[in-house]
Structure formats: C-alpha cells, structure tokens
Design a protein around this motif. Structure first.
Motif, PDB file in Angstrom:
ATOM      1  N   LEU A 186       0.818  -1.211   0.000  1.00  0.00           N
ATOM      2  CA  LEU A 186       0.000   0.000   0.000  1.00  0.00           C
ATOM      3  C   LEU A 186       0.855   1.265   0.000  1.00  0.00           C
ATOM      4  O   LEU A 186       0.987   1.969   0.995  1.00  0.00           O
ATOM      5  CB  LEU A 186      -0.959  -0.014   1.190  1.00  0.00           C
ATOM      6  N   ASP A 187       1.404   1.571  -1.156  1.00  0.00           N
ATOM      7  CA  ASP A 187       2.219   2.778  -1.296  1.00  0.00           C
ATOM      8  C   ASP A 187       1.366   4.042  -1.368  1.00  0.00           C
ATOM      9  O   ASP A 187       1.901   5.150  -1.498  1.00  0.00           O
ATOM     10  CB  ASP A 187       3.149   2.674  -2.503  1.00  0.00           C
ATOM     11  N   PHE A 243       8.919  -0.074  12.541  1.00  0.00           N
ATOM     12  CA  PHE A 243       8.134  -0.088  11.308  1.00  0.00           C
ATOM     13  C   PHE A 243       8.995  -0.499  10.109  1.00  0.00           C
ATOM     14  O   PHE A 243       8.507  -1.179   9.197  1.00  0.00           O
ATOM     15  CB  PHE A 243       7.477   1.275  11.079  1.00  0.00           C
ATOM     16  N   LYS A 244      10.243  -0.111  10.118  1.00  0.00           N
ATOM     17  CA  LYS A 244      11.143  -0.529   9.041  1.00  0.00           C
ATOM     18  C   LYS A 244      11.282  -2.040   9.035  1.00  0.00           C
ATOM     19  O   LYS A 244      11.326  -2.679   7.977  1.00  0.00           O
ATOM     20  CB  LYS A 244      12.511   0.134   9.220  1.00  0.00           C
ATOM     21  N   ALA A 245      11.338  -2.657  10.216  1.00  0.00           N
ATOM     22  CA  ALA A 245      11.439  -4.108  10.310  1.00  0.00           C
ATOM     23  C   ALA A 245      10.200  -4.792   9.738  1.00  0.00           C
ATOM     24  O   ALA A 245      10.283  -5.917   9.228  1.00  0.00           O
ATOM     25  CB  ALA A 245      11.651  -4.529  11.763  1.00  0.00           C
ATOM     26  N   PHE A 246       9.053  -4.113   9.798  1.00  0.00           N
ATOM     27  CA  PHE A 246       7.833  -4.659   9.213  1.00  0.00           C
ATOM     28  C   PHE A 246       7.803  -4.491   7.698  1.00  0.00           C
ATOM     29  O   PHE A 246       6.953  -5.063   7.030  1.00  0.00           O
ATOM     30  CB  PHE A 246       6.607  -3.981   9.831  1.00  0.00           C
ATOM     31  N   GLY A 247       8.713  -3.680   7.159  1.00  0.00           N
ATOM     32  CA  GLY A 247       8.771  -3.480   5.720  1.00  0.00           C
ATOM     33  C   GLY A 247       8.307  -2.125   5.243  1.00  0.00           C
ATOM     34  O   GLY A 247       8.161  -1.898   4.043  1.00  0.00           O
ATOM     35  N   TRP A 248       8.075  -1.203   6.183  1.00  0.00           N
ATOM     36  CA  TRP A 248       7.637   0.146   5.815  1.00  0.00           C
ATOM     37  C   TRP A 248       8.832   1.012   5.420  1.00  0.00           C
ATOM     38  O   TRP A 248       9.948   0.833   5.924  1.00  0.00           O
ATOM     39  CB  TRP A 248       6.935   0.813   6.998  1.00  0.00           C
ATOM     40  N   HIS A 249       8.568   1.988   4.552  1.00  0.00           N
ATOM     41  CA  HIS A 249       9.513   3.076   4.348  1.00  0.00           C
ATOM     42  C   HIS A 249       9.317   4.025   5.515  1.00  0.00           C
ATOM     43  O   HIS A 249       8.180   4.378   5.856  1.00  0.00           O
ATOM     44  CB  HIS A 249       9.225   3.791   3.025  1.00  0.00           C
ATOM     45  N   THR A 250      10.379   4.433   6.175  1.00  0.00           N
ATOM     46  CA  THR A 250      10.261   5.302   7.338  1.00  0.00           C
ATOM     47  C   THR A 250      11.020   6.605   7.137  1.00  0.00           C
ATOM     48  O   THR A 250      12.087   6.625   6.517  1.00  0.00           O
ATOM     49  CB  THR A 250      10.763   4.612   8.623  1.00  0.00           C
ATOM     50  N   GLU A 304       6.558   9.444  -3.449  1.00  0.00           N
ATOM     51  CA  GLU A 304       7.478   8.925  -4.464  1.00  0.00           C
ATOM     52  C   GLU A 304       7.856   7.460  -4.212  1.00  0.00           C
ATOM     53  O   GLU A 304       8.441   6.807  -5.077  1.00  0.00           O
ATOM     54  CB  GLU A 304       8.758   9.774  -4.491  1.00  0.00           C
ATOM     55  N   VAL A 305       7.511   6.956  -3.038  1.00  0.00           N
ATOM     56  CA  VAL A 305       7.869   5.576  -2.678  1.00  0.00           C
ATOM     57  C   VAL A 305       6.912   4.602  -3.368  1.00  0.00           C
ATOM     58  O   VAL A 305       5.706   4.807  -3.380  1.00  0.00           O
ATOM     59  CB  VAL A 305       7.807   5.390  -1.144  1.00  0.00           C
ATOM     60  N   LYS A 306       7.447   3.545  -3.937  1.00  0.00           N
ATOM     61  CA  LYS A 306       6.635   2.557  -4.644  1.00  0.00           C
ATOM     62  C   LYS A 306       6.723   1.199  -3.948  1.00  0.00           C
ATOM     63  O   LYS A 306       7.784   0.773  -3.518  1.00  0.00           O
ATOM     64  CB  LYS A 306       7.103   2.406  -6.101  1.00  0.00           C
TER      65      LYS A 306
END
Length: 284
Positions: free
Chosen positions: A173-174, A209-216, A236-238
């Motif tokens: 969900l970007d 959150f980064k460990a869950f795969g989010w851009h932070t 801009e994050v995809k």
C-alpha cells in the motif's frame, strides 16, 4: 520533494497553527471537557496536511477522488475540528458547541455527523486499520487518492496497530502515509513522585516499522517544511507504505503545558486561558 516554502508561506502556516491552538484551548475551556496536550502537539501536522499536502475540496467534502484522512488518536478530535473550521468545512463559531449532546463536534470524531470526517475514531489502535482498508479499496478501484492517518505513540502499544502494519506491507500500500505524533508522553505511567522517570510509550518506532517493511522517515513535527517534504517523499515511494515519525512536544506552544503529562486532558482556568492565548499569539 516539494519546492522550498518561502518566508510568507511559512508565516501563514505559523499563523494558522497559532490560531488553531488558541481555539483548542478556548474550546476546551468553554466546554469544560476535552484534551489539550495531544491536540497541541498534532496541530502543525494537521495544518500542513489540510493547507498544503492533501488534495481536498471543503465545498465538496464527499468528493470521490479526495485524499482521505483518519485521526486514529481520536481523543485529539478538537485539534482536527479547529483545522477543519479554519479550512472552511464549517464555521468557526460552531466550535462553541464542542462536546454538547446534540453537537456535530463530539469528543471523538463521528463521520455520520460532521462533513469532512472520513472515519469515526477514538478506540485506540483501530483507526490505522480503517486507513489500511481505504488504501486497499483505492487500489482495488484503481483510484489515485492517498490515505493519510495520524496515530499516537502511546496508541502504538495496541496490537492492532502492528497487525495493520503487517497487512499494509502485504498489499504493497504505497498510497498509505501514516504520521506518528511522537511526543513521547502519554497520560498514564509512572508519575515521577517515587523517583522513577516516565517511560517512553514506544522505543525506536522507526526501526520497528522498518522491520515490518515500511519506508520510514523521521521529521520535526513542528517544522512545516520538514512535514511537507516528508509527505512528498512518501508519495514517491513505490511498493510499500510510509511511516513518518514526527517528533513533537506535548502541549506545544504554551510554556506551562509543554512536556507536562497532566495537561493531557486538564481543563484550563480563565487565567490559564488568558496566559496561554497571549503566549500563542505573541509567537507569530
């Protein structure tokens, strides 16, 4: 990244934020109920979203292609109401009805009552799940709108927040941008009277959150340029959602309220209201 805001644009946002903070304190004083500390820490982010970042139309609050916003920390509703009023969703004078039994402005947001609200919230941890659903729905429908959500750092202790975080990554969900109001001071915990310092609600949220795969992204939650830049970077994050960890000060803008947990939901006296209003308007 967004273009650099000029001096006049920054000053306009500062003025709107100061007026919104003053309205928060006046409204809570008038109602004899409500929250102050968390709303004051959130105001600059809300002003940035509603006056710069989000694609919205106050004259058409149900516009199908509008960006959505969910205030997951729903107890800070008065902050959202003041910004919605300043943005033109309803008249500022209606703030005087806050928390009255027949008011559209309840202590927690009710989307069935007030235009401009995309989600009813207040049960902590649930709002981010609703935001995930909106972002997923946009993907399924081929819609280009973004869903923004604000969560509290104390709220992020709820397990449902992390379930939502996991699902948001699973479905790439970007189009979901979440801001954490990281004021590091919640209502409950050690009170300091026994020598123990109050503990932070959540440790290392960006890393989690980064460990869950989010851009932070880490940002100063009271710096309009940083907030707006962070939101535009997120766009801009995809392929993944973005979490903006916005470092803030609880009770921001009023000297005797800042970083004081007792002002989480304390009602200001007439004298405290006068001093707070003078401080806020002197700062712009």
């Amino acid at each position: 990244m967004s273009a650099q805001l000029d001096f006049a644009e920054i000053e306009q946002l500062k003025q709107k934020a100061a007026e919104a903070r003053r309205l928060v304190i006046e409204t809570v004083h008038h109602a004899g109920a409500g929250h102050i500390g968390g709303p004051l820490s959130a105001i600059d982010m809300l002003v940035s979203l509603y006056f710069d970042v989000m694609n919205i139309n106050p004259s058409d609050p149900k516009w199908e292609d509008r960006d959505r916003f969910v205030l997951s920390k729903g107890h800070s509703a008065i902050a959202l109401y003041t910004v919605l009023a300043k943005r033109g969703y309803f008249g500022v004078e209606e703030l005087s009805t806050f928390d009255e039994i027949n008011s559209r402005l309840q202590a927690h947001p009710d989307m069935n009552l007030l235009p401009g609200l995309d989600m009813s919230s207040g049960s902590l941890g649930q709002g981010i799940s609703a935001a995930v659903g909106m972002a997923l729905g946009a993907k399924q429908l081929g819609k280009a709108f973004y869903t923004y959500c604000m969560i509290g750092d104390g709220e992020s202790q709820e397990g449902q927040v992390w379930e939502a975080a996991d699902i948001a990554v699973k479905y790439k969900l970007d189009n979901l941008i979440v801001l954490m109001d990281f004021n590091q001071l919640q209502q409950f915990g050690w009170d300091g009277t026994d020598g123990r310092e109050r503990e932070r609600p959540v440790i290392s949220p960006a890393e989690r959150f980064k460990a869950f795969g989010w851009h932070t992204i880490s940002a100063n939650g009271h710096d309009f340029q940083q907030i707006i830049d962070a939101c535009n970077e997120a766009k801009e994050v995809k392929g993944k959602p973005t979490m903006i960890i916005a470092e803030t000060i609880k009770g921001k803008g009023v000297s005797f309220m800042e970083n004081q947990y007792l002002w989480h939901s304390k009602i200001p006296t007439a004298e405290e209201l006068k001093i707070a209003s003078q401080e806020l308007m002197a700062g712009v």
